[in-house]
Write a protein that holds these residues in place. Structure first.
Motif, mmCIF file in Angstrom:
data_model
loop_
_atom_site.group_PDB
_atom_site.id
_atom_site.type_symbol
_atom_site.label_atom_id
_atom_site.label_comp_id
_atom_site.label_asym_id
_atom_site.label_seq_id
_atom_site.Cartn_x
_atom_site.Cartn_y
_atom_site.Cartn_z
ATOM 1 N N GLU A 138 0.823 -1.210 0.000
ATOM 2 C CA GLU A 138 0.000 0.000 0.000
ATOM 3 C C GLU A 138 0.852 1.253 0.000
ATOM 4 O O GLU A 138 0.495 2.255 -0.615
ATOM 5 N N HIS A 139 1.965 1.226 0.682
ATOM 6 C CA HIS A 139 2.845 2.387 0.721
ATOM 7 C C HIS A 139 4.253 1.957 1.112
ATOM 8 O O HIS A 139 4.476 0.826 1.543
ATOM 9 N N VAL A 140 5.179 2.878 0.919
ATOM 10 C CA VAL A 140 6.566 2.630 1.297
ATOM 11 C C VAL A 140 7.058 3.803 2.135
ATOM 12 O O VAL A 140 6.507 4.908 2.069
ATOM 13 N N VAL A 141 8.096 3.566 2.907
ATOM 14 C CA VAL A 141 8.614 4.576 3.830
ATOM 15 C C VAL A 141 10.094 4.818 3.563
ATOM 16 O O VAL A 141 10.899 3.872 3.598
ATOM 17 N N TYR A 142 10.440 6.071 3.274
ATOM 18 C CA TYR A 142 11.840 6.498 3.256
ATOM 19 C C TYR A 142 12.200 6.870 4.693
ATOM 20 O O TYR A 142 11.686 7.852 5.233
ATOM 21 N N VAL A 143 13.053 6.074 5.307
ATOM 22 C CA VAL A 143 13.368 6.227 6.725
ATOM 23 C C VAL A 143 14.478 7.257 6.904
ATOM 24 O O VAL A 143 15.538 7.170 6.281
ATOM 25 N N ASP A 144 14.218 8.258 7.759
ATOM 26 C CA ASP A 144 15.207 9.293 8.079
ATOM 27 C C ASP A 144 15.723 10.009 6.828
ATOM 28 O O ASP A 144 16.926 10.026 6.556
ATOM 29 N N VAL A 145 14.803 10.620 6.088
ATOM 30 C CA VAL A 145 15.256 11.440 4.953
ATOM 31 C C VAL A 145 16.133 12.580 5.452
ATOM 32 O O VAL A 145 17.042 13.033 4.759
ATOM 33 N N ILE A 146 15.816 13.080 6.628
ATOM 34 C CA ILE A 146 16.724 13.860 7.460
ATOM 35 C C ILE A 146 16.526 13.314 8.873
ATOM 36 O O ILE A 146 15.558 12.599 9.125
ATOM 37 N N PRO A 147 17.419 13.605 9.817
ATOM 38 C CA PRO A 147 17.259 13.030 11.150
ATOM 39 C C PRO A 147 15.885 13.315 11.760
ATOM 40 O O PRO A 147 15.437 14.460 11.818
#
Length: 271
Positions: A138-147
């Motif tokens: 359903e969706h994806v997560v970009y983890v810590d694009v910045i802190p």
């Protein structure tokens, strides 16, 4: 360096006892341009004529290794790589020509995680590029694009047009700095126009609008969502030369002056 699969391949998606199939070729995966102002062009997966992909489809060898996930919504294809989201409209029905991609460059390379798996399994058949039991999410997560900031990329139904569109949520932990989140838009064909909660810029297939759907913080006592006034922040825009053409390079972010930085914050922009 141009990367290309020499031939298309077919794919089949299975969902329970229903069979969703297309015998039309899945188009080649490629890098649209050898380089851009922010570095090499990301790989772009494409699936011309194939409409039975479900959700954000993982890459298990059917696309170049750089591609992590691929999705379609509202006539737009999205290729997700570790440091960018590449958007491209489907080909012109008369000429078959692929429009130039629009690249959303993220602040840095990220770990990208999938969430909410869908029941459909996709099967791609093409020699060494074959892949079975490929899932969509359903969706994806970009983890810590910045802190302290995660970017959730998803689809939604636009209430004004009733069409499925791409959107993303910025999830800020307490103490995270919204002002440090900056996206570079690469491939615009004209100047960006901002108006508080939205920004519009021209692409090779018409205008694309980035607007804030909602922004809120949760009251720690009642659990109620409290709206927070937010707006798009145009940082700079400049002409960049890519090959023989001049394109607009736009850096933008968001600001929420009344946000309480000691509490988590959610910003919900749509494209």
């Amino acid at each position: 360096k141009m990367q290309r699969f020499e031939k298309g391949f077919a794919a089949v998606a299975f969902s329970g006892l229903s069979v969703l199939a297309s015998v039309r070729a899945l188009g080649a995966s490629e890098v649209a341009d050898p380089s851009g102002p922010n570095g090499p062009r990301p790989a772009v997966a494409r699936s011309q004529g194939f409409s039975t992909l479900h959700g954000f489809v993982e890459n298990k060898g059917q696309w170049p290794a750089e591609v992590l996930f691929f999705a379609r919504a509202g006539g737009i294809e999205a290729t997700l790589v570790a440091d960018a989201i590449v958007l491209r409209a489907i080909p012109d029905p008369e000429t078959g020509a692929w429009p130039a991609p629009l690249i959303l460059r993220l602040p840095r390379r990220c770990r990208v995680e999938s969430e909410a798996p869908l029941p459909t399994r996709h099967h791609f058949f093409r020699g060494s590029g074959s892949a079975s039991d490929v899932r969509g999410y359903e969706h994806v997560v970009y983890v810590d694009v910045i802190p302290g900031v995660d970017l959730v990329f998803r689809t939604m139904t636009d209430l004004a047009t009733a069409k499925e569109v791409f959107a993303y949520d910025l999830l800020l932990a307490a103490g995270a700095k919204l002002e440090d989140f900056v996206i570079a838009i690469e491939g615009a064909t004209g100047p960006a126009v901002t108006a508080n909660d939205r920004m519009t810029f021209q692409t090779s297939v018409g205008p694309l609008e980035q607007r804030i759907g909602a922004a809120w913080q949760t009251d720690p006592r009642s659990g109620a969502q409290e709206p927070v006034a937010s707006r798009v922040r145009l940082i700079d825009a400049e002409d960049s030369v890519t090959g023989d053409s001049v394109k607009e390079l736009v850096h933008f972010g968001f600001e929420a002056p009344n946000r309480d930085p000691s509490r988590p914050f959610v910003l919900d922009p749509g494209l």
